[in-house]
Design an enzyme around this catalytic site. Structure first.
Site, mmCIF file in Angstrom:
data_model
loop_
_atom_site.group_PDB
_atom_site.id
_atom_site.type_symbol
_atom_site.label_atom_id
_atom_site.label_comp_id
_atom_site.label_asym_id
_atom_site.label_seq_id
_atom_site.Cartn_x
_atom_site.Cartn_y
_atom_site.Cartn_z
ATOM 1 N N ARG A 54 0.838 -1.211 0.000
ATOM 2 C CA ARG A 54 0.000 0.000 0.000
ATOM 3 C C ARG A 54 0.870 1.258 0.000
ATOM 4 O O ARG A 54 0.567 2.255 -0.633
ATOM 5 C CB ARG A 54 -0.968 -0.001 1.197
ATOM 6 C CG ARG A 54 -1.738 1.298 1.356
ATOM 7 C CD ARG A 54 -2.997 1.181 2.234
ATOM 8 N NE ARG A 54 -2.827 0.316 3.376
ATOM 9 C CZ ARG A 54 -2.118 0.600 4.465
ATOM 10 N NH1 ARG A 54 -1.504 1.774 4.591
ATOM 11 N NH2 ARG A 54 -2.022 -0.261 5.455
ATOM 12 N N TYR A 107 -17.519 15.847 -16.289
ATOM 13 C CA TYR A 107 -17.991 14.462 -16.213
ATOM 14 C C TYR A 107 -19.001 14.341 -15.061
ATOM 15 O O TYR A 107 -18.746 14.819 -13.946
ATOM 16 C CB TYR A 107 -16.772 13.547 -15.993
ATOM 17 C CG TYR A 107 -17.121 12.150 -15.600
ATOM 18 C CD1 TYR A 107 -17.915 11.353 -16.420
ATOM 19 C CD2 TYR A 107 -16.665 11.610 -14.411
ATOM 20 C CE1 TYR A 107 -18.244 10.059 -16.050
ATOM 21 C CE2 TYR A 107 -16.972 10.312 -14.035
ATOM 22 C CZ TYR A 107 -17.777 9.540 -14.865
ATOM 23 O OH TYR A 107 -18.100 8.272 -14.482
ATOM 24 N N LYS A 205 -8.890 5.688 -19.502
ATOM 25 C CA LYS A 205 -9.244 6.125 -20.840
ATOM 26 C C LYS A 205 -8.017 6.092 -21.762
ATOM 27 O O LYS A 205 -7.476 5.033 -21.986
ATOM 28 C CB LYS A 205 -9.898 7.499 -20.743
ATOM 29 C CG LYS A 205 -11.028 7.570 -19.678
ATOM 30 C CD LYS A 205 -12.183 6.696 -20.059
ATOM 31 C CE LYS A 205 -13.261 6.436 -19.016
ATOM 32 N NZ LYS A 205 -13.335 7.119 -17.775
HETATM 33 N N1 PLP Z 1 -12.874 12.246 -15.643
HETATM 34 C C1 PLP Z 1 -13.424 12.060 -16.858
HETATM 35 C C2 PLP Z 1 -13.330 13.142 -17.883
HETATM 36 C C3 PLP Z 1 -14.093 10.860 -17.152
HETATM 37 O O1 PLP Z 1 -14.654 10.685 -18.354
HETATM 38 C C4 PLP Z 1 -14.168 9.855 -16.142
HETATM 39 C C5 PLP Z 1 -14.871 8.577 -16.390
HETATM 40 O O2 PLP Z 1 -15.575 8.416 -17.366
HETATM 41 C C6 PLP Z 1 -13.592 10.097 -14.899
HETATM 42 C C7 PLP Z 1 -12.935 11.302 -14.693
HETATM 43 C C8 PLP Z 1 -13.658 9.079 -13.793
HETATM 44 O O3 PLP Z 1 -12.743 8.058 -14.008
HETATM 45 P P1 PLP Z 1 -12.921 6.535 -13.546
HETATM 46 O O4 PLP Z 1 -14.118 5.984 -14.275
HETATM 47 O O5 PLP Z 1 -11.620 5.902 -13.927
HETATM 48 O O6 PLP Z 1 -13.151 6.557 -12.068
#
Ligand code: PLP
Length: 392
Positions: A54, A107, A205
């Site tokens: 961790r 988001y 992503k």
């Molecule tokens: N930020 C953006 C622009 C996103 O599109 C996403 C998820 O779709 C996130 C943050 C959150 O990431 P995670 O799904 O890996 O927790």
């Protein structure tokens, strides 16, 4: 651990930063240290500083060194998901009673985290259109504003906001400036060089790039916030696991070439769909008609692989369209080599329905992959035809 230096080009650092060959065996690819703990040479005699998984793991260190190098920061911390990274950052940068300003089309999950989790602990927020600098100035002018949260290009309407100008506004009131760089990736946009203090990512992503891993990261420069975050990562434990860190690193090696192809394919699709009668509007910063085109051309090296379209036939047409593609797969998420299609108002943005962040029901979002572009265009055209036929 580093086998690259800051003077080297982006693609070289993506392949070598933090990824020196294994000194024991000469393995070209550093191994996955799939271990929870590390033997000590006598009490406190740590090898390379590693004690327990961790607090640190060499595979995670490799990823963190690579991410810091690619974003041009001193330090990166890798987390179990993008939201885990955001949550850790919010806990370190804010205290009960503080206020933050965020884009009104970030988001949906980011808004949900801030509104429902941190809101319950006394964090106040204001969502504004980040392309309206006067509105941002007013929103920042609230007592206790500590953070300005930027997402550009935004999700799903692909608004482009001016990182350098917003950073100045944020700094003028003493707020730290955060950029969610998930959509552009460091291959296309470098927020720290534009004046931001912190970059966050869903590495799920483009950085991972193959839709096979969930992860997140925070990148920033040395200082009090970085130290607090490192402690938070260790003490609360939302770390990237070794296998996930390794998969993300493997993806990062090809980031630059993937982003080039994603951008070329998305541009070709945006050009074609903007002339299609079933499409009312295409949201893509690479189109000269996009209101953020000139800014994006200055701020980004390419326009990226994400675009959204508004269907002239409204909600019904949008639903039929997303259910009629064959190469584009109907799924949440984005940024992988394969093309995905999504219906934001009921998928990624379902959590913001009924709020200022609500996405119109005729919007469809495309994550354009790196397949042969003719197959992608053909697929979208046949799906639009099918959607039109079933409406008759
Ligand atoms: N930020 C953006 C622009 C996103 O599109 C996403 C998820 O779709 C996130 C943050 C959150 O990431 P995670 O799904 O890996 O927790």
């Amino acid at each position: 651990m580093t086998n690259a230096d800051a003077e080297q080009g982006f693609a070289t650092r993506a392949i070598h930063a933090g990824q020196a060959f294994d000194p024991t065996t000469g393995a070209v690819v550093p191994p996955i240290y799939q271990t929870s703990t590390f033997v000590q040479d006598g009490v406190g005699g740590l090898r390379g500083g590693y004690e327990y998984g961790r607090s640190g793991n060499p595979t995670r260190t490799s990823l963190e060194v690579a991410l810091a190098s690619l974003e041009g920061g001193d330090r990166a911390l890798a987390f179990a998901s993008g939201l885990a990274a955001e949550d850790a950052l919010l806990r370190c940068a804010l205290a009960a009673g503080d206020h933050l300003v965020l884009g009104n089309d970030v988001y949906g999950g980011t808004h949900r985290l801030i509104d429902r989790i941190h809101g319950a602990w006394g964090i106040r927020h204001t969502a504004v259109d980040l392309t309206d600098l006067d509105a941002v100035r007013n929103a920042l002018d609230v007592d206790g504003t500590r953070l300005l949260w930027i997402e550009t290009p935004s999700n799903p309407l692909m608004k482009v906001s001016d990182i350098a100008a917003l950073a100045e506004l944020g700094h003028a009131v003493g707020a730290a400036v955060v950029v969610d760089n998930t959509f552009a990736s460091p291959a296309l946009q470098q927020p720290l060089a534009l004046g931001a203090d912190v970059v966050v990512h869903s590495t799920t992503k483009y950085l991972g790039g193959h839709s096979d891993v969930i992860g997140g990261a925070v990148v920033l420069n040395t200082g009090e916030l970085a130290d607090k975050l490192a402690f938070q990562q260790f003490a609360a434990g939302a770390i990237a696991a070794p296998m996930e860190a390794w998969l993300t690193l493997r993806g990062i090696k090809t980031l630059e070439v993937r982003m080039q192809r994603h951008s070329e394919n998305a541009q070709a699709i945006a050009d074609r769909l903007s002339r299609h009668p079933a499409i009312e509007r295409v949201y893509y910063p690479g189109l000269p008609t996009h209101p953020g085109h000139e800014l994006a051309a200055r701020q980004m090296s390419r326009f990226g692989g994400m675009l959204s379209v508004a269907l002239a036939g409204g909600e019904g047409a949008a639903r039929r369209f997303v259910e009629s593609t064959r190469v584009f797969q109907l799924a949440e998420s984005l940024g992988g080599v394969e093309s995905l299609i999504g219906y934001p108002s009921e998928m990624t943005h379902a959590s913001v329905r009924g709020t200022a962040l609500e996405v119109p029901a005729n919007i469809v979002r495309l994550s354009v992959g790196i397949e042969s572009v003719d197959d992608l265009i053909g697929d979208l055209e046949q799906a639009l035809d099918q959607a039109a036929q079933s409406a008759r």
